[in-house]
Design an enzyme around this catalytic site. Structure first.
Site, PDB file in Angstrom:
ATOM      1  N   TRP A 213       6.363  -0.861  -8.223  1.00 39.28           N
ATOM      2  CA  TRP A 213       7.526  -1.450  -7.558  1.00 39.28           C
ATOM      3  C   TRP A 213       8.661  -1.610  -8.574  1.00 39.28           C
ATOM      4  O   TRP A 213       9.807  -1.268  -8.305  1.00 39.28           O
ATOM      5  CB  TRP A 213       7.166  -2.811  -6.950  1.00 39.28           C
ATOM      6  CG  TRP A 213       8.278  -3.400  -6.124  1.00 39.28           C
ATOM      7  CD1 TRP A 213       8.460  -3.263  -4.785  1.00 39.28           C
ATOM      8  CD2 TRP A 213       9.381  -4.192  -6.596  1.00 39.28           C
ATOM      9  NE1 TRP A 213       9.611  -3.919  -4.378  1.00 39.28           N
ATOM     10  CE2 TRP A 213      10.195  -4.498  -5.477  1.00 39.28           C
ATOM     11  CE3 TRP A 213       9.770  -4.678  -7.852  1.00 39.28           C
ATOM     12  CZ2 TRP A 213      11.352  -5.259  -5.578  1.00 39.28           C
ATOM     13  CZ3 TRP A 213      10.931  -5.430  -7.950  1.00 39.28           C
ATOM     14  CH2 TRP A 213      11.708  -5.719  -6.818  1.00 39.28           C
TER      15      TRP A 213
ATOM     16  N   ALA B  18      -2.950   0.902  12.812  1.00 41.43           N
ATOM     17  CA  ALA B  18      -4.377   0.943  12.475  1.00 41.43           C
ATOM     18  C   ALA B  18      -5.171  -0.179  13.119  1.00 41.43           C
ATOM     19  O   ALA B  18      -6.386  -0.092  13.221  1.00 41.43           O
ATOM     20  CB  ALA B  18      -4.556   0.896  10.961  1.00 41.43           C
TER      21      ALA B  18
ATOM     22  N   PHE C 113      -3.469  -0.767   6.882  1.00 46.39           N
ATOM     23  CA  PHE C 113      -4.179  -2.021   6.627  1.00 46.39           C
ATOM     24  C   PHE C 113      -5.357  -1.802   5.655  1.00 46.39           C
ATOM     25  O   PHE C 113      -5.286  -0.964   4.779  1.00 46.39           O
ATOM     26  CB  PHE C 113      -4.612  -2.681   7.931  1.00 46.39           C
ATOM     27  CG  PHE C 113      -3.456  -3.044   8.822  1.00 46.39           C
ATOM     28  CD1 PHE C 113      -2.401  -3.807   8.346  1.00 46.39           C
ATOM     29  CD2 PHE C 113      -3.390  -2.591  10.135  1.00 46.39           C
ATOM     30  CE1 PHE C 113      -1.320  -4.142   9.157  1.00 46.39           C
ATOM     31  CE2 PHE C 113      -2.311  -2.913  10.957  1.00 46.39           C
ATOM     32  CZ  PHE C 113      -1.288  -3.685  10.466  1.00 46.39           C
TER      33      PHE C 113
ATOM     34  N   ARG D 120       2.872   7.804   6.996  1.00 44.69           N
ATOM     35  CA  ARG D 120       3.211   7.635   8.405  1.00 44.69           C
ATOM     36  C   ARG D 120       4.698   7.286   8.543  1.00 44.69           C
ATOM     37  O   ARG D 120       5.304   6.781   7.611  1.00 44.69           O
ATOM     38  CB  ARG D 120       2.389   6.502   9.022  1.00 44.69           C
ATOM     39  CG  ARG D 120       0.914   6.800   9.164  1.00 44.69           C
ATOM     40  CD  ARG D 120       0.157   5.592   9.648  1.00 44.69           C
ATOM     41  NE  ARG D 120       0.204   4.509   8.663  1.00 44.69           N
ATOM     42  CZ  ARG D 120      -0.059   3.230   8.933  1.00 44.69           C
ATOM     43  NH1 ARG D 120      -0.371   2.863  10.160  1.00 44.69           N
ATOM     44  NH2 ARG D 120      -0.013   2.320   7.983  1.00 44.69           N
TER      45      ARG D 120
ATOM     46  N   PHE E  31       2.573  -8.281  -8.800  1.00 43.24           N
ATOM     47  CA  PHE E  31       3.759  -9.001  -8.314  1.00 43.24           C
ATOM     48  C   PHE E  31       4.287  -9.885  -9.451  1.00 43.24           C
ATOM     49  O   PHE E  31       3.535 -10.263 -10.356  1.00 43.24           O
ATOM     50  CB  PHE E  31       3.409  -9.853  -7.090  1.00 43.24           C
ATOM     51  CG  PHE E  31       3.345  -9.071  -5.800  1.00 43.24           C
ATOM     52  CD1 PHE E  31       4.310  -9.242  -4.823  1.00 43.24           C
ATOM     53  CD2 PHE E  31       2.332  -8.147  -5.581  1.00 43.24           C
ATOM     54  CE1 PHE E  31       4.261  -8.510  -3.638  1.00 43.24           C
ATOM     55  CE2 PHE E  31       2.274  -7.420  -4.402  1.00 43.24           C
ATOM     56  CZ  PHE E  31       3.237  -7.602  -3.426  1.00 43.24           C
TER      57      PHE E  31
ATOM     58  N   LYS F 185       0.829  -1.215   0.000  1.00 40.08           N
ATOM     59  CA  LYS F 185       0.000   0.000   0.000  1.00 40.08           C
ATOM     60  C   LYS F 185       0.859   1.258   0.000  1.00 40.08           C
ATOM     61  O   LYS F 185       0.589   2.210  -0.741  1.00 40.08           O
ATOM     62  CB  LYS F 185      -0.932  -0.033   1.208  1.00 40.08           C
ATOM     63  CG  LYS F 185      -1.877   1.140   1.343  1.00 40.08           C
ATOM     64  CD  LYS F 185      -3.054   0.837   2.235  1.00 40.08           C
ATOM     65  CE  LYS F 185      -2.668   0.061   3.471  1.00 40.08           C
ATOM     66  NZ  LYS F 185      -1.712   0.772   4.337  1.00 40.08           N
TER      67      LYS F 185
ATOM     68  N   THR G 153       3.889   1.414  -1.083  1.00 43.49           N
ATOM     69  CA  THR G 153       4.557   1.435  -2.395  1.00 43.49           C
ATOM     70  C   THR G 153       3.655   2.065  -3.450  1.00 43.49           C
ATOM     71  O   THR G 153       4.100   2.896  -4.258  1.00 43.49           O
ATOM     72  CB  THR G 153       4.948   0.008  -2.811  1.00 43.49           C
ATOM     73  OG1 THR G 153       5.784  -0.569  -1.793  1.00 43.49           O
ATOM     74  CG2 THR G 153       5.688  -0.006  -4.139  1.00 43.49           C
TER      75      THR G 153
ATOM     76  N   LYS H 143       7.400  -7.729   9.321  1.00 48.25           N
ATOM     77  CA  LYS H 143       7.070  -7.070   8.065  1.00 48.25           C
ATOM     78  C   LYS H 143       8.249  -6.394   7.395  1.00 48.25           C
ATOM     79  O   LYS H 143       8.283  -6.217   6.191  1.00 48.25           O
ATOM     80  CB  LYS H 143       5.956  -6.052   8.330  1.00 48.25           C
ATOM     81  CG  LYS H 143       5.298  -5.516   7.080  1.00 48.25           C
ATOM     82  CD  LYS H 143       4.160  -4.577   7.465  1.00 48.25           C
ATOM     83  CE  LYS H 143       3.608  -3.890   6.234  1.00 48.25           C
ATOM     84  NZ  LYS H 143       2.657  -2.855   6.548  1.00 48.25           N
TER      85      LYS H 143
END
Length: 562
Positions: free
Chosen positions: A415, A279, A307, A100, A387, A77, A79, A111
């Site tokens: 990406w 979140a 999220f 953030r 991806f 998200k 990215t 993560k």
């Protein structure tokens, strides 16, 4: 013989980037040397006085980026947020990315970093993911200063008649450290203080983080800090930070941190990275000051909320936008093939294998998040974050489904390709903004009861059939009504992996009930936290923490940071 090219890691890409001096980035926004305070060559804080100069400037359009329920690794998200900002920049739109700040908890945990990825990152990535400009340290210090003042007050005679058994303010540390969830302080005899049970939360779950992110200026920050409820007296009356006389020192500790941080993307798009509540246990949005300042400095602000739309977006729209008078223009809902297959009952080990039928089953999760955004009256675009393991058949199936549903959709390759890979998304979002009339409205009125607000979120956003309240929660509701706190918005603490409060219920579960086990007043922040399921305010580390992959070489070059 085909030669396989090594895929560069995010940190390798970031370390190879040629950054502009931060004063150059500031100049593109019309900021002068007096508007910024340098933190080295590539970071700066923007003075709060800048907002006074921009008071009459027309605000730019705010675009919110959210997602479906994520897999444990995240769905990119941030990215997509960075890539969309770079793409709008390429189209000649004056744009700021507003994110953030990452917490060391997930950075050192499962993560990894949270500064975007690939060729859509905010930089300097290592600084942003580690100590940055010290904002989180300031928040941690302010939080623990308040803890020290509480215990000292009790030790020095307790004029406020605080019941040590009812101190609700916890200490914090910005790490996942399960051993600190429950502790005892004050042991060792009379000179060491008054023994009592205590505990630690992670810094991003601190109410001071929420206050920091919802305050509009220094005066509002001090007011909110003073309103924090820290304990209850023996006659069960709330005791606040202001009662302790602590709001002044807390504001002093935060006076520099409250200024937004200016950095840049890999393609030199200006970025403001500031504040970072989780979140799933907090409200999940960057600071109001950062978002409002960005909207005065640019025509488009691309921001994200943590999220899925059931958590970050719901809180952005019901809490942050309402309190800060932000009128978002559109929402991007990030979806990935791999997450949709997981919601279609494919386990983690087999997500790389083509499975169109599982993908189609998992689309019900995406549909619910679209319906949630529609219920707020906002236009949206579905962004397929591609991806390398996604197949042509899977991508076509997802695009066809969106077309059949009438959902605007764009394939996103930010990406791999940076801003160029987000041009389709940028053009689609511009088209949606220009060709949609909308009326944004929160999902409940502040005049509704606490139960009604929680029911509205659970049924309209999660798709629950109802809500059950523990006896403790019901007693707290009665207590909060007596104190006059029942007209505040609700901040739900819930698992991010499911629409329900059970992380194992993927897809679009039906017939479930949300159980509220406890309520926490965040009066300084201006909301009531409802704790559901077994969500923890102090997470633990996984079996193989990301921290164990990190190192630094003899030249000070960081390795293994995602």
């Amino acid at each position: 013989m085909e030669v396989q090219m090594k895929v560069k890691t995010d940190i390798e890409i970031a370390q190879e980037a040629k950054l502009k001096h931060i004063t150059e980035i500031a100049n593109t926004l019309g900021l002068t040397e007096e508007d910024i305070e340098l933190y080295g060559r590539y970071k700066a804080k923007i003075s709060l006085s800048t907002m006074e100069k921009l008071a009459t400037t027309k605000s730019g359009k705010v675009i919110l980026v959210t997602s479906i329920n994520p897999t444990p690794a995240g769905e990119g998200k941030s990215t997509v947020t960075v890539g969309l900002g770079q793409a709008l920049d390429k189209l000649g739109k004056k744009t700021i990315v507003a994110l953030r700040e990452p917490s060391l908890g997930p950075t050192m945990g499962i993560k990894g970093g949270a500064a975007g990825g690939g060729y859509s990152q905010v930089v300097p990535m290592e600084d942003i993911n580690l100590h940055f400009t010290g904002d989180f340290h300031a928040i941690t210090t302010a939080n623990n200063t308040l803890s020290a003042l509480i215990d000292n007050h009790i030790h020095q005679g307790n004029k406020l008649n605080i019941d040590p058994r009812r101190v609700v303010w916890k200490r914090v540390v910005d790490l996942n450290d399960r051993a600190l969830r429950q502790v005892v302080v004050g042991l060792g005899g009379p000179i060491q203080g008054v023994p009592r049970e205590d505990g630690f939360d992670i810094t991003v779950a601190s109410e001071i983080m929420a206050v920091f992110c919802l305050a509009t200026d220094i005066v509002d920050l001090k007011r909110r800090l003073g309103n924090i409820v820290v304990a209850y007296s023996y006659d069960k009356q709330p005791v606040t930070a202001k009662d302790l006389g602590a709001e002044g020192v807390l504001t002093v500790l935060l006076k520099d941190a409250i200024q937004p941080n200016l950095v840049q993307t890999l393609e030199h798009t200006p970025s403001i990275v500031h504040g970072g509540p989780f979140a799933n246990i907090a409200h999940g949005c960057n600071s109001v000051i950062a978002t409002k300042m960005a909207s005065k400095l640019a025509d488009f602000v691309i921001t994200e909320a943590g999220f899925g739309a059931d958590l970050g977006a719901e809180k952005f729209l019901n809490i942050k936008a309402r309190q800060a008078n932000i009128d978002p223009s559109a929402v991007v809902i990030v979806a990935t093939i791999r997450a949709l297959k997981m919601h279609g009952d494919v386990d983690k080990q087999h997500l790389k294998s083509e499975n169109v039928e599982a993908l189609k089953t998992g689309l019900e999760n995406l549909k619910k998040h679209v319906e949630t955004i529609q219920s707020f009256g906002l236009p949206f675009v579905v962004a397929i974050n591609r991806f390398t393991t996604d197949t042509v058949a899977e991508i076509k199936a997802l695009q066809s489904w969106c077309d059949n549903m009438g959902y605007p959709v764009a394939l996103t390759e930010v990406w791999e390709k940076g801003g160029q890979g987000g041009i389709d998304l940028a053009q689609t979002i511009l088209h949606v903004i220009e060709n949609n009339e909308y009326t944004f409205a929160p999902l409940y009125d502040l005049s509704d009861s606490i139960e009604e607000k929680i029911q509205a979120i659970a049924t309209k956003v999660y798709g629950a059939q109802g809500v059950e309240f523990s006896s403790k929660a019901r007693n707290q509701i009665n207590q909060f009504e007596m104190y006059g706190w029942d007209k505040l918005p609700i901040c739900m603490a819930k698992t991010q992996y499911s629409l329900s409060d059970d992380p194992s219920k993927l897809g679009r579960p039906t017939g479930f009930t949300i159980t509220v086990r406890e309520l926490k007043p965040s009066i300084g922040a201006g909301f009531i936290v409802a704790l559901t399921g077994d969500v923890m305010t102090m997470p633990g580390l996984p079996k193989n923490p990301a921290a164990l992959n990190m190192d630094v070489d003899a030249n000070g070059q960081v390795k293994g940071l995602f």
